[in-house]
Design a protein around this motif. Structure first.
Motif, PDB file in Angstrom:
ATOM      1  N   TRP A 105       6.255  -7.564  -6.171  1.00 34.11           N
ATOM      2  CA  TRP A 105       7.415  -7.790  -5.298  1.00 34.11           C
ATOM      3  C   TRP A 105       8.550  -6.821  -5.648  1.00 34.11           C
ATOM      4  O   TRP A 105       9.143  -6.192  -4.775  1.00 34.11           O
ATOM      5  N   GLN A 106       8.849  -6.684  -6.954  1.00 35.25           N
ATOM      6  CA  GLN A 106       9.916  -5.787  -7.412  1.00 35.25           C
ATOM      7  C   GLN A 106       9.610  -4.336  -7.021  1.00 35.25           C
ATOM      8  O   GLN A 106      10.485  -3.624  -6.531  1.00 35.25           O
ATOM      9  N   TYR A 107       8.381  -3.921  -7.273  1.00 31.85           N
ATOM     10  CA  TYR A 107       8.004  -2.542  -6.921  1.00 31.85           C
ATOM     11  C   TYR A 107       8.205  -2.287  -5.426  1.00 31.85           C
ATOM     12  O   TYR A 107       8.706  -1.237  -5.020  1.00 31.85           O
ATOM     13  N   VAL A 108       7.786  -3.245  -4.600  1.00 31.31           N
ATOM     14  CA  VAL A 108       7.936  -3.066  -3.157  1.00 31.31           C
ATOM     15  C   VAL A 108       9.419  -2.933  -2.800  1.00 31.31           C
ATOM     16  O   VAL A 108       9.801  -2.068  -2.010  1.00 31.31           O
ATOM     17  N   GLN A 109      10.265  -3.768  -3.417  1.00 29.65           N
ATOM     18  CA  GLN A 109      11.705  -3.703  -3.119  1.00 29.65           C
ATOM     19  C   GLN A 109      12.295  -2.349  -3.521  1.00 29.65           C
ATOM     20  O   GLN A 109      13.191  -1.828  -2.853  1.00 29.65           O
ATOM     21  N   GLN A 110      11.796  -1.782  -4.625  1.00 31.72           N
ATOM     22  CA  GLN A 110      12.312  -0.489  -5.090  1.00 31.72           C
ATOM     23  C   GLN A 110      11.753   0.682  -4.274  1.00 31.72           C
ATOM     24  O   GLN A 110      12.316   1.769  -4.293  1.00 31.72           O
ATOM     25  N   SER A 111      10.664   0.461  -3.605  1.00 31.01           N
ATOM     26  CA  SER A 111      10.021   1.545  -2.848  1.00 31.01           C
ATOM     27  C   SER A 111      10.543   1.563  -1.409  1.00 31.01           C
ATOM     28  O   SER A 111      11.364   0.720  -1.028  1.00 31.01           O
ATOM     29  N   ASP A 112      10.054   2.507  -0.626  1.00 23.85           N
ATOM     30  CA  ASP A 112      10.387   2.464   0.797  1.00 23.85           C
ATOM     31  C   ASP A 112       9.190   1.959   1.611  1.00 23.85           C
ATOM     32  O   ASP A 112       9.006   2.318   2.768  1.00 23.85           O
ATOM     33  N   GLY A 113       8.387   1.070   0.980  1.00 22.36           N
ATOM     34  CA  GLY A 113       7.203   0.506   1.639  1.00 22.36           C
ATOM     35  C   GLY A 113       7.542  -0.249   2.910  1.00 22.36           C
ATOM     36  O   GLY A 113       6.826  -0.153   3.923  1.00 22.36           O
ATOM     37  N   LEU A 144       0.837  -1.205   0.000  1.00 23.28           N
ATOM     38  CA  LEU A 144       0.000   0.000   0.000  1.00 23.28           C
ATOM     39  C   LEU A 144       0.872   1.255   0.000  1.00 23.28           C
ATOM     40  O   LEU A 144       0.565   2.234  -0.693  1.00 23.28           O
ATOM     41  N   PHE A 145       1.972   1.249   0.776  1.00 22.83           N
ATOM     42  CA  PHE A 145       2.899   2.381   0.741  1.00 22.83           C
ATOM     43  C   PHE A 145       3.589   2.465  -0.623  1.00 22.83           C
ATOM     44  O   PHE A 145       3.741   3.554  -1.188  1.00 22.83           O
ATOM     45  N   GLN A 178       4.159   5.481  -4.396  1.00 20.90           N
ATOM     46  CA  GLN A 178       5.287   5.842  -5.267  1.00 20.90           C
ATOM     47  C   GLN A 178       5.126   5.279  -6.672  1.00 20.90           C
ATOM     48  O   GLN A 178       5.582   5.865  -7.632  1.00 20.90           O
ATOM     49  N   PHE A 179       4.521   4.100  -6.758  1.00 18.15           N
ATOM     50  CA  PHE A 179       4.367   3.427  -8.053  1.00 18.15           C
ATOM     51  C   PHE A 179       2.886   3.129  -8.305  1.00 18.15           C
ATOM     52  O   PHE A 179       2.396   2.045  -7.959  1.00 18.15           O
ATOM     53  N   PRO A 180       2.206   4.107  -8.916  1.00 17.98           N
ATOM     54  CA  PRO A 180       0.759   3.941  -9.120  1.00 17.98           C
ATOM     55  C   PRO A 180       0.412   2.729  -9.993  1.00 17.98           C
ATOM     56  O   PRO A 180      -0.744   2.305 -10.024  1.00 17.98           O
ATOM     57  N   GLU A 181       1.441   2.189 -10.684  1.00 11.10           N
ATOM     58  CA  GLU A 181       1.198   0.986 -11.496  1.00 11.10           C
ATOM     59  C   GLU A 181       0.652  -0.158 -10.633  1.00 11.10           C
ATOM     60  O   GLU A 181       0.024  -1.095 -11.149  1.00 11.10           O
ATOM     61  N   LEU A 182       0.932  -0.106  -9.337  1.00 14.69           N
ATOM     62  CA  LEU A 182       0.486  -1.186  -8.450  1.00 14.69           C
ATOM     63  C   LEU A 182      -1.036  -1.196  -8.270  1.00 14.69           C
ATOM     64  O   LEU A 182      -1.620  -2.237  -7.926  1.00 14.69           O
ATOM     65  N   HIS A 183      -1.640  -0.025  -8.502  1.00 21.13           N
ATOM     66  CA  HIS A 183      -3.082   0.095  -8.251  1.00 21.13           C
ATOM     67  C   HIS A 183      -3.899  -1.007  -8.947  1.00 21.13           C
ATOM     68  O   HIS A 183      -4.697  -1.709  -8.308  1.00 21.13           O
ATOM     69  N   ALA A 184      -3.670  -1.146 -10.255  1.00 28.61           N
ATOM     70  CA  ALA A 184      -4.452  -2.131 -11.019  1.00 28.61           C
ATOM     71  C   ALA A 184      -4.211  -3.548 -10.501  1.00 28.61           C
ATOM     72  O   ALA A 184      -5.141  -4.362 -10.427  1.00 28.61           O
TER      73      ALA A 184
END
Lengths: 343, 343
Positions: A292-300, A265-266, A270-276
Motif C-alpha cells: 500500500w505504501q509503495y503504491v502511494q509513493q509511486s505514480d501507479g 503493477l505500475f 518503480q519499486f522492484p521490491e514489490l516483485h517478491a
C-alpha cells in the motif's frame, strides 16, 4: 473538477467533428431510465419459485438498489443502433446481462470468502456457502432460459461465451505465479474476461438482433470492451483511493485477496521490491501495508487512470462511427462518467 | 439371478405382444458402443483450455471410466426414433448430457462436502472448494456453448430447463422440515428434478431434432422420466444394500448426509419412531445407526424396489409405442439392467 473534465471532453469532441457545438449530451442514466423502470421486477419474475427461501435468496441482490450499469449500456446501445425503438429481445438482453453479472458476483463472493458487497452482507455470509453456490447456479440457469426464449442461436453463443470468460477470468485471478514480463498482459486479459466480456458481448448481442453487418457488431463489441476495461481499471484505482464504505468493501481489498492490480503493477516498475510480494500474493505479515505504501509513493494510480482514459478514448472513437443520436451521445458521455466516478 | 429375472421380462414382453419370441434383445451398452467411442475425447475438446491446471481439473471426471449411462440412452433413443442414422446434433446432445451431469456432480460434492466419488477423490478434496466451484461453472458454460451450436432454440430451452431442475432438486434436498404427508411426494419430485429431468429432457431434445410430433416428444420424455426415477430409486436402495467401495461411496451415505430416501420413508410407515429422526436429519448421536437398523427390519428396501419396477414397466409401455428396432428393444432391456444392477 468533474464539470471541468466534462467540458474538456465536450470541446474535444466538437473539435474533432464528432458532435455539434450546440449539442447538450444527455445523462445516460436519465435517458435509459424509461427502459429500465421495471427491470428488477422482470428479473424477479424470471426467478419465480414457489420455494420461499430460494426466492428470498435469489431476490436478495435484485433489490433495485444496484446501478444497473450493464443494462443501461445495453438499452442505450440498442437505441443508438436502432435509431428508434427497443426490440423485446434487446430488452431481454439488458435483463440477462444483469442476471449473469449477479450470478458471477454470488460465486465470486463464495470463492473469495467475502462477507460484504454493496454495503450489505453477502449471500454466503447470511445463508452459507452451499446455498450461495446453488443460488448462483439458479440465477445462471434462469438467465439461460430467458436467453433461449429470445430465439436466436448466435445470441445464445455470444452470451454463453461470456459465462465461459467469467470463469476463465476468475481462474486466471486465482493463478499465483506469473512471469514478470507477461504479468501486465495477463492482468489486462483477466480484466477483459472478468469485466469487459459481459459488456462487450451484450452490446454485440443487441447489434446482432438489429443488423447483419459484421462491422456494426464489431463497433458495438469494441465500445463495450473498451468501456468495460476502463471501468475495471477505475475500480482497481478506487480500491487504493476510496475510503471504506464508499464501494461497500474495505479499501485495499484486492491486496488482502492477494491480487496485484494496475496500480501495484505500475508501482512495481518503480519499486522492484514489490516483485517478491506480488509473487507470494501479499501473504507475509506486513505485505499489504508495505505494498500500500509503495503504491502511494509511486505514480501507479495516475498511470492506471491514464490507461483507463485511453481505453475510453478508443470507446468514443468506436461509438462515434454510429449515426448521431441522443443515445449514442449519452454513451460518449458515459465514458467520462466512468473515469470520474469516485465510488 | 439376473438371468432368471431377464428371462422373466422377456417372456412378459412376448406375452403382451411387445416383442417377438425369436427376438434376442441386444445389450444396450454394446449396441451404443460405436456411437460413444470418442465421446470423452470430444468432451475434452469442448473443454479445451491452455491453462494446464484448469484443464486437468475439468478432464478429471472425463477419464473414460464412467459408464456414460446418459449418453448411451440418448444415442439409443436417437436411433430408435430415426430408425437409422444418428444426427450430429443428437450426438452433441449425448455429449452435453454427460457434461451437465458431471458439472452438477462437481457442485454437489462441494455442497455435500464429499471426499470420494466413483472410487476416487473428489475435485474439492484434491484442488479445494474454490476451484471445484469454478470447474463446475466452466463445464456448464462449455455445455451451453455446445448447446448453442446445435442451432435449435427449442432444444436450448429444453436443456436449460434441466439445469434449473438440477438446482431446484438440490435445493429441495437441503430443505429440512417437511410435512409428513407430503414427504413422499416431495421425495419423488426431488428425484425427478435431480436425476430424471436430465434423462427425460435429453431424450425429448433428440426427438425434437427428428420429429415435429408432440406425441413422439412425449414418448421420449416419459421413457427418460420413468427410467430416470427408477434408476435413482435403485441407487437409494443400493445405499442400504451395497457394501462400501462398490458404489465408490460408503453405504448409508444418504443417512449421513441427513437425507431420508425411499427405504427410510417406507420404513417410517412401519416404525413411526423414524419420524423424529427424519425431522432432525439424523443429526443426533446414534441416529444413523438406529435408522439403518429400522430400515433393515422393515420392508422399505423391497417396497422401494417394487416402486422402481413399476416405473420401469411404465417406461417399457411408453417406448413400446415406437416402431420396432434393435435400439428400441435395447432400451426395453435397459430397464431390467437398471433394476438388477448391484453397483
Amino acid at each position: 473538477l468533474n464539470i471541468i473534465r466534462w467540458e474538456f471532453l465536450r470541446l474535444h469532441l466538437i473539435k474533432y467533428g464528432r458532435i455539434h457545438s450546440d449539442v447538450k449530451l444527455k445523462d445516460p442514466f436519465a435517458l435509459a431510465q424509461k427502459d429500465l423502470n421495471h427491470l428488477y421486477d422482470d428479473i424477479k419474475k424470471e426467478l419465480f419459485v414457489s420455494k420461499a427461501e430460494l426466492k428470498s435468496l435469489c431476490d436478495y441482490y435484485f433489490d433495485g438498489k444496484g446501478k444497473a450499469f450493464r443494462p443501461m449500456i445495453v438499452v442505450l446501445m440498442s437505441r443508438a443502433l436502432n435509431i428508434h425503438n427497443l426490440l423485446p429481445g434487446q430488452r431481454s438482453i439488458a435483463m440477462i446481462s444483469e442476471m449473469i453479472h449477479t450470478a458471477s458476483l454470488v460465486h465470486d463472493d463464495v470463492i473469495d470468502g467475502s462477507d460484504k458487497r454493496r454495503g450489505k452482507s453477502t449471500i454466503n455470509e447470511v445463508w452459507g456457502e452451499r446455498k450461495a453456490i446453488l443460488a448462483g447456479d439458479f440465477i445462471l440457469s434462469a438467465a439461460s432460459m430467458a436467453l433461449a426464449r429470445i430465439g436466436n442461436t448466435t445470441v445464445v453463443s455470444v452470451l454463453s461465451q461470456v459465462i465461459e470468460d467469467l470463469v476463465r477470468g476468475e481462474f486466471m485471478q486465482l493463478g499465483s505465479k506469473e512471469n514478470e514480463n507477461e504479468r501486465f498482459k495477463h492482468y489486462l486479459e483477466k480484466t477483459f474476461k472478468k469485466t469487459a466480456s459481459l459488456i462487450a458481448n451484450s452490446c454485440k448481442a443487441v447489434s446482432i438482433l438489429v443488423s447483419s453487418d459484421p462491422e456494426v457488431h464489431e463497433i458495438a463489441f469494441q465500445y463495450g470492451r473498451n468501456v468495460g476495461i476502463a471501468f475495471q481499471l477505475v475500480d482497481d484505482v478506487l480500491d487504493f483511493t476510496s475510503c471504506a464504505n464508499h464501494l461497500g468493501k474495505p479499501s485495499a481489498a484486492d491486496l488482502r485477496l492477494g491480487l496485484a492490480t494496475g496500480p501495484v503493477l505500475f508501482a512495481c516498475q518503480q519499486f522492484p521490491e514489490l516483485h517478491a510480494m506480488i509473487m507470494r500474493r501479499f501473504s507475509s505479515k506486513g505485505d499489504v501495508d508495505r505494498a500500500w505504501q509503495y503504491v502511494q509513493q509511486s505514480d501507479g494510480v495516475e498511470q492506471t487512470t491514464y490507461l483507463a482514459r485511453r481505453y475510453c478514448q478508443e470507446a468514443i472513437r468506436q461509438i462515434s462511427l454510429l449515426r448521431p443520436s441522443a443515445e449514442r451521445d449519452a454513451l460518449i458521455r458515459l465514458t467520462e462518467m466512468v473515469l470520474s466516478r469516485d465510488k
